[in-house]
Design a protein around this motif. Structure first.
Motif, PDB file in Angstrom:
ATOM      1  N   GLU A   1      47.986  21.209  44.377  1.00 41.84           N
ATOM      2  CA  GLU A   1      47.040  20.837  45.670  1.00 41.84           C
ATOM      3  C   GLU A   1      45.850  20.231  45.096  1.00 41.84           C
ATOM      4  O   GLU A   1      45.271  20.569  43.915  1.00 41.84           O
ATOM      5  CB  GLU A   1      46.723  22.428  46.138  1.00 41.84           C
TER       6      GLU A   1
ATOM      7  N   ILE B   1      42.200  20.036  46.577  1.00 35.61           N
ATOM      8  CA  ILE B   1      41.454  20.340  47.696  1.00 35.61           C
ATOM      9  C   ILE B   1      39.941  19.959  47.336  1.00 35.61           C
ATOM     10  O   ILE B   1      39.236  20.220  46.447  1.00 35.61           O
ATOM     11  CB  ILE B   1      41.420  22.179  47.676  1.00 35.61           C
TER      12      ILE B   1
ATOM     13  N   THR C   1      43.063  19.043  52.109  1.00 36.45           N
ATOM     14  CA  THR C   1      43.856  19.589  51.068  1.00 36.45           C
ATOM     15  C   THR C   1      45.350  18.556  51.026  1.00 36.45           C
ATOM     16  O   THR C   1      45.741  18.367  52.361  1.00 36.45           O
ATOM     17  CB  THR C   1      44.556  21.010  51.538  1.00 36.45           C
TER      18      THR C   1
ATOM     19  N   ARG D   1      48.783  18.331  49.408  1.00 39.56           N
ATOM     20  CA  ARG D   1      49.884  19.132  48.691  1.00 39.56           C
ATOM     21  C   ARG D   1      50.926  18.494  48.202  1.00 39.56           C
ATOM     22  O   ARG D   1      51.371  17.681  49.065  1.00 39.56           O
ATOM     23  CB  ARG D   1      50.340  20.306  49.673  1.00 39.56           C
TER      24      ARG D   1
ATOM     25  N   ARG E   1      54.619  18.369  46.494  1.00 39.19           N
ATOM     26  CA  ARG E   1      55.660  19.426  46.079  1.00 39.19           C
ATOM     27  C   ARG E   1      56.570  18.709  45.008  1.00 39.19           C
ATOM     28  O   ARG E   1      57.147  17.586  45.560  1.00 39.19           O
ATOM     29  CB  ARG E   1      56.310  19.703  47.262  1.00 39.19           C
TER      30      ARG E   1
END
Lengths: 731, 177
Positions: free
Chosen positions: A478, A480, A562, A564, A566
Motif C-alpha cells: 500500500e 498511502i 491509497t 493498493r 496486490r
C-alpha cells in the motif's frame, strides 16, 4: 589465486554497496535525531570497513577518499563536531561518490569520468573545511587534563598497556602476537617487556597454555576506545590495563596494585618499559598507602575493573558475527536451476502418483504419497530461498522522499511498515520502478505544499506511508498519502468525454478512480488541477499486471489517496483451479476464482440465448469456452456444465466449462515467443498425466472481451455483416 | 525482406553434400538437411492453443518441455494436414532473434527416408512456379529423375515471422471510437 581474489573482490563490491546503503539510512536517521550515538557509531564502522577492505584490494581511490570521510565521522563520534543538515548533505554526497568509486571497480573501467573527478575534488574541499575548523579541540583536551590533576606528567602521546594473557588463549584460537601486530597498525610500540613470571616449573607446564604477559609503551594518537577495541576478541581471557598518556601517577599506583606480579617486579616492569621514570616511581610509592585513588577522569576510565566489565556490547558484537556467518551467498542462477529442477520433480511426482493410484497395491500408493509430501516440502523450501523481505526496497525510498520533498519545498515524512514481509526476489526487483512512479506521483501531486495544508487545517508535515502485508497467498503493498486526493468529478467528466463511461451511468467511486489507469487517460490538460497525476499510470498498471498482480486505488477528497498493489508471492509457481473443456484443460489462477456453480441444462438453454445468468440478483455475463476457443464438443451438450465465476478489479464473468477438477498447484512454463501475440493465456503447465494445460490470464481475457464487444457495438452501427468478423476469425 | 530472399537463393545450394530427411506433406515430397533435426516422434498428446493461426496446431509435452507444433501444409497456405496413422512430428531447432533457439515440431503426413544427396544434384530454386513460397525453398534435389524441394528450415520456422502472422491473425484490437 587470481580467480579467488576476483571472487573476493566481487564479495567486497556487494558488501560495500550494502554498507553504503546502510550508511545512507543511518544518515537519514541522524537527520531526524542528531544525538543518536549508536547510529553515529554504525556510520563510522561502515566507512571504516569500506576503507579497510578497499585497502586489502589496493583500491587506492576508495581508501584515500573514504579516509577523509572516516576522519570527519570520527570527530562526529567524539562529539567534537556537531551534526547539522549541511554535514548530512555533505556526507550523503560522499556516500554517493563512494558508491560511484565502487561502481568503477565493479565495471573494471579505468577511472572516473572527468565530471566525477571534479565532484570528488569539490567534496574533498568541503571535507577539508571541516578539518580546518577544529584543530583547537585536541589542545583544549590536553589542557583540561592538566587542570584535572596536578601530579600529571608532561603531555605526551605515550600510552601504557599491560596485558596478562590467560591460560586459555591458545585453546580459544587466539594468538597474542596478532594483537601486538594489530597495535602496530594503530600506533608505534616504543618498548615492550615480556613477563614470564606466570610460567610454572617445567614439569607442571602445559605447552598448550599461555603464560605470557606484556607491558608496552605505546605511542598513538588514537582514542582510548580505539586502542581498547583492539582487545575485544581476547577480553575474556586477558587482563587488559590501558593507561592513557595523561594518566596520573596515582593511576599507575592503582595499576601496580592490580598486576598479579609482586610489587617490586611490577615496578621494575613499568620502569623498564619506559612508562615510568625511576624518579616518578618514588612518588608512586608514596601514594601507595592511600591507594586506590579514584580516577576523576570519567571520560577515560582508567579503572581496569571497569574495562573488563563492559562485556555486554562485546557479546552482541559477537552474536552479530555469528549471525552473519550463517549466510551463504549463492549465485542466483544456481537457485534458479534448483527451482526449475524441483518444478520438474513436482510434475514427475504427480505422474508417479497418478500411476500408483491405478495400482491396487496400497503400499505403492503409500510410498508415492510419502514421496509427494517430501517433494512438496522441498518445493516450499526452494521457493522460500528466493524470498527476500521487501523492507530493503522500501527503505531505498527514504532517500527519494527526502530529495524530492526538498526539491519541491515540501515537508514530507515517509513511514514504513511491514518491511519484513517476504516475497520472491524477481518480484521485488521488478516492483521498484512502479513503486518509484507511484511515490513520486504522491509526493508531487498528492501531498500539498505546507502552506496549503495548514490552510486546510492539516499538519504542515505531509505523511506518506508504505505498508506491506500478506493476504490470502498474495502480498499487498500500500502507498498511502494524506494529500488532497483525486478529483472524482474531473475524472468522471473526462471519462464521459472519452466514452469510457457510458452516458447516464453512475459508476462506483472505485470504478471512476481506476479510470486513471486507462492508457493515455490523464494528461496535464485533461485533469488540470491534478496536473499530470496519472501520467504513465497505464505503464505502472501494465508492469504490475505483467507480474500477475493487480492495482487498485481509493481516494477521499482532501484526505488522501491509497494505492493498493496486490502481487503473487512468486512467479514460478501458480495456485490454480483446473477445469476441463472438451478434451482440453485450463488452469485459472486461484486468486481470480470467486465461486463455482452448476449450470443445469434448463438454465443452460436460457443462458445460451441471452448470454448471461442471474447471480443472486446480479447480471453475470457468461463466456462459453467451447465457442470462444472453438473447441469441439466431446460429449455433446448432454453433459452438465459448470460456471466458474472469475473476477478482476470490479469486473466479473462466468466461464462455462465442462468439468471442475479442483485446486492445483503448478509450475508455470512460458509459451515462448511464437505465442507472444496471444492475449488471454499466461503460460502453460504440464499435468501429472503428461498433458499440457494452458493457464488463463483473466485480466487480459477480460480486456480482450470488452474490446471485442466494443468493436461489435461500433461496427454493428455501420454494418451488421462485420459483426461475425470482429468476433474472431476462427469461429 | 526481398533482399533476404535473394540472398538465400544466391547461396544455394548451401549445405553441399549431405544427408537429407525426406517426408511428405500435403501430397508433396520435401527434404530437409538432417543436421537441424533433433528427433522424430509419433503424433499425439497435442494441446490445442486457441486463437492462433491455422498453422499452429498446438503444443506438445516433449519430456517436460512445452514445444509448439507447426502444421507444415498449413504453413505453406494449403489446407490443414489430415491426421493418419503415419502422421509424425519432426522436432527441429528453430531460431528467434530475441530468445535464441527454441525447439519446434513440424507436423508432416509421413516420413520416408534419409538420403545422401550430392551437392551437384541440388539445383537452385526456381524464382516462381513452385507450389510454395520461393522464400521457403533452399534448392531442388534431383532424385530418381524427380525433383524434391529442399526446405530452408530457418525461413519456414522463423519464430519472428510466425509471431508476426500470429499478431495479424488475432482479432484486431480496435481503437475505442
Amino acid at each position: 589465486m587470481d580467480i579467488n581474489l576476483d571472487s573476493a573482490l566481487q564479495t567486497y563490491i556487494v558488501e560495500a554497496r550494502d554498507l553504503l546503503h546502510q550508511m545512507e539510512e543511518a544518515l537519514l536517521v541522524l537527520e531526524n535525531d542528531p544525538n543518536d550515538s549508536d547510529t553515529v557509531d554504525s556510520l563510522f564502522r561502515g566507512a571504516h570497513t569500506i576503507k579497510g577492505s578497499a585497502g586489502l584490494f589496493g583500491l587506492t581511490p576508495i581508501v584515500s577518499f573514504t579516509h577523509g570521510v572516516e576522519d570527519l565521522l570520527d570527530r562526529v563520534r567524539d562529539a567534537t563536531l556537531n551534526i547539522d543538515s549541511a554535514l548530512i548533505a555533505l556526507l550523503l554526497a560522499c556516500t554517493d561518490h563512494i558508491c560511484e568509486l565502487v561502481d568503477v571497480v565493479a565495471e573494471r573501467s579505468a577511472s572516473l569520468d572527468a565530471q566525477a573527478v571534479q565532484r570528488e575534488n569539490a567534496l574533498r574541499e568541503r571535507l577539508m573545511t571541516y578539518q580546518v575548523s577544529t584543530p583547537t579541540s585536541p589542545d583544549t583536551w590536553v589542557r583540561q587534563s592538566v587542570i584535572d590533576d596536578s601530579a600529571v606528567r608532561a603531555a605526551n602521546l605515550d600510552w601504557h598497556i599491560s596485558l596478562r594473557f590467560g591460560e586459555q588463549v591458545y585453546r580459544n584460537g587466539m594468538d597474542p602476537f596478532s594483537f601486538l601486530r594489530y597495535l602496530n597498525t594503530l600506533g608505534e610500540i616504543l618498548h615492550i617487556v615480556t613477563t614470564t613470571t606466570a610460567m610454572p616449573a617445567l614439569p607442571e607446564m602445559d605447552p598448550e597454555s599461555c603464560y605470557l604477559g606484556f607491558d608496552i609503551r605505546f605511542r598513538s594518537a588514537q582514542t582510548f576506545e580505539t586502542i581498547n577495541e583492539a582487545f575485544d576478541f581476547v577480553r575474556d581471557d586477558c587482563a587488559v590495563h590501558i593507561l592513557s598518556p595523561r594518566a596520573s601517577l596515582s593511576e599507575f599506583a592503582a595499576l601496580l596494585g592490580q598486576l598479579p606480579e609482586s610489587r617490586d617486579h611490577a615496578e621494575r616492569l613499568l620502569v623498564e618499559s619506559g612508562s615510568l621514570l625511576p624518579g616518578e616511581l618514588d612518588s608512586v610509592q608514596s601514594q601507595l598507602p592511600t591507594q586506590p585513588s579514584p580516577s576523576t577522569d570519567l571520560e577515560l576510565p582508567a579503572d581496569p575493573v571497569q574495562l573488563r566489565g563492559d562485556s555486554a556490547p562485546q557479546a552482541t558484537a559477537r552474536e552479530q558475527k555469528s549471525r552473519e556467518s550463517r549466510y551463504v551467498r549463492v549465485h542466483a542462477d544456481k537457485l534458479e536451476e534448483l527451482i526449475n529442477l524441483v518444478g520438474e520433480l513436482v510434475i514427475a511426482g504427480a505422474g508417479a502418483k497418478l500411476l500408483a493410484s491405478y495400482n491396487p497395491e496400497s503400499e505403492l500408493r503409500d510410498a508415492t504419497a510419502a514421496v509427494a509430501e517430501l517433494v512438496e516440502k522441498t518445493l516450499d523450501c526452494a521457493l522460500r530461498m528466493r524470498m527476500v523481505p521487501i523492507g530493503d526496497t522500501f527503505s531505498r525510498f527514504q532517500r527519494v522522499v527526502r530529495d524530492v520533498s526538498k526539491e519541491l519545498g515540501k515537508d514530507i515524512e515517509l513511514e514504513i511498515s511491514g518491511g519484513e514481509t517476504e516475497l520472491d526476489k524477481t518480484v521485488v526487483e521488478r516492483i521498484g520502478d512502479p513503486l518509484m512512479h507511484l511515490i513520486r506521483n504522491a509526493l508531487d501531486h498528492g501531498i500539498e505544499a505546507p502552506a496549503v495544508r495548514q490552510a486546510n487545517g492539516k499538519q504542515a508535515r505531509g505523511r506518506l506511508r508504505l505498508n506491506a502485508f500478506h493476504d490470502a497467498g498474495n502480498i499487498v503493498v500500500e502507498i498511502i498519502d494524506d494529500g488532497r486526493g483525486l478529483d472524482r468529478e474531473r475524472i468522471l467528466e473526462k471519462g464521459r468525454e472519452r466514452n469510457l463511461v457510458p452516458a447516464g451511468a453512475t459508476p462506483s467511486d472505485s470504478d471512476i478512480y481506476n479510470l486513471i489507469f486507462e492508457p493515455g487517460f490523464s494528461t496535464a490538460e485533461a485533469v488540470t488541477n491534478l496536473s499530470g497525476r496519472g501520467v504513465g499510470m497505464d505503464v505502472v498498471k501494465r508492469n504490475i499486471t505483467a507480474l500477475r498482480g493487480s492495482i487498485d486505488l481509493d481516494s477521499r477528497s482532501g484526505e488522501g489517496t491509497t494505492v493498493r498493489i496486490r502481487l503473487p508471492l512468486t512467479l514460478a509457481i501458480i495456485d490454480g483451479f483446473l477445469v476441463g473443456v472438451g478434451e482440453a484443460f485450463y488452469v485459472i489462477p486461484l486468486e481470480r476464482v470467486q465461486e463455482c456453480m452448476e449450470l443445469t441444462s434448463a438454465a443452460n438453454d436460457a443462458a445460451r440465448r441471452c448470454g448471461y445468468i442471474d447471480l443472486r440478483g446480479e447480471v453475470l455475463p457468461l463466456l462459453f469456452m467451447h465457442d470462444y476457443f472453438s473447441i469441439e464438443e466431446a460429449g455433446a451438450g448432454s453433459r452438465r456444465q459448470n460456471v466458474v465465476v472469475v473476477h478482476h478489479l470490479s469486473k466479473k464473468i462466468g466461464l462455462v466449462v465442462d468439468e471442475l477438477m479442483g485446486e492445483y498447484q503448478t509450475v508455470i512454463k512460458p509459451l515462448g515467443k511464437l505465442f507472444g501475440a496471444l492475449h488471454g493465456f499466461g503460460g502453460s503447465s504440464i499435468l501429472g498425466n503428461g498433458a499440457i494445460a494452458l493457464i488463463l490470464d483473466i485480466p487480459a481475457l477480460l480486456t480482450r472481451l470488452s474490446e471485442d464487444s466494443r468493436a461489435c457495438v461500433s461496427k454493428s452501427t455501420t454494418t451488421s455483416e462485420s459483426l461475425s468478423v470482429s468476433q474472431g476469425q476462427r469461429s | 525482406m526481398k533482399g533476404l530472399a535473394d540472398k538465400s537463393r544466391v547461396q544455394t545450394p548451401p549445405e553441399g553434400d549431405g544427408q537429407y530427411l525426406t517426408f511428405t506433406s500435403g501430397g508433396e515430397m520435401y527434404a530437409i538437411a538432417i543436421l537441424g533435426i533433433k528427433e522424430i516422434i509419433e503424433y499425439g498428446g497435442l494441446t490445442v492453443v486457441p486463437m492462433m493461426p491455422d498453422f499452429v496446431r498446438g503444443v506438445i509435452n516433449l519430456r517436460g518441455a512445452v514445444v509448439p507444433v507447426i502444421d507444415l501444409a498449413a504453413r505453406f497456405g494449403q489446407p490443414n494436414a489430415s491426421l493418419s496413422r503415419r502422421s509424425c512430428v519432426v522436432i527441429v531447432e528453430g531460431h528467434s532473434e530475441a530468445e535464441g533457439r527454441q525447439d519446434i515440431g513440424l507436423l508432416v503426413d509421413a516420413v520416408s527416408a534419409v538420403l545422401d544427396i550430392a551437392a551437384s544434384d541440388v539445383e537452385p530454386a526456381p524464382n516462381f512456379g513452385a507450389r510454395i513460397n520461393a522464400e521457403f525453398i533452399s534448392g531442388m534435389a534431383r532424385m530418381d529423375g524427380k525433383f524434391v524441394i529442399v526446405l530452408n528450415v530457418d525461413r519456414v520456422l522463423s519464430v519472428d515471422d510466425m509471431a508476426v502472422i500470429g499478431t495479424a491473425c488475432a482479432p484486431a484490437h480496435p481503437e475505442p471510437a
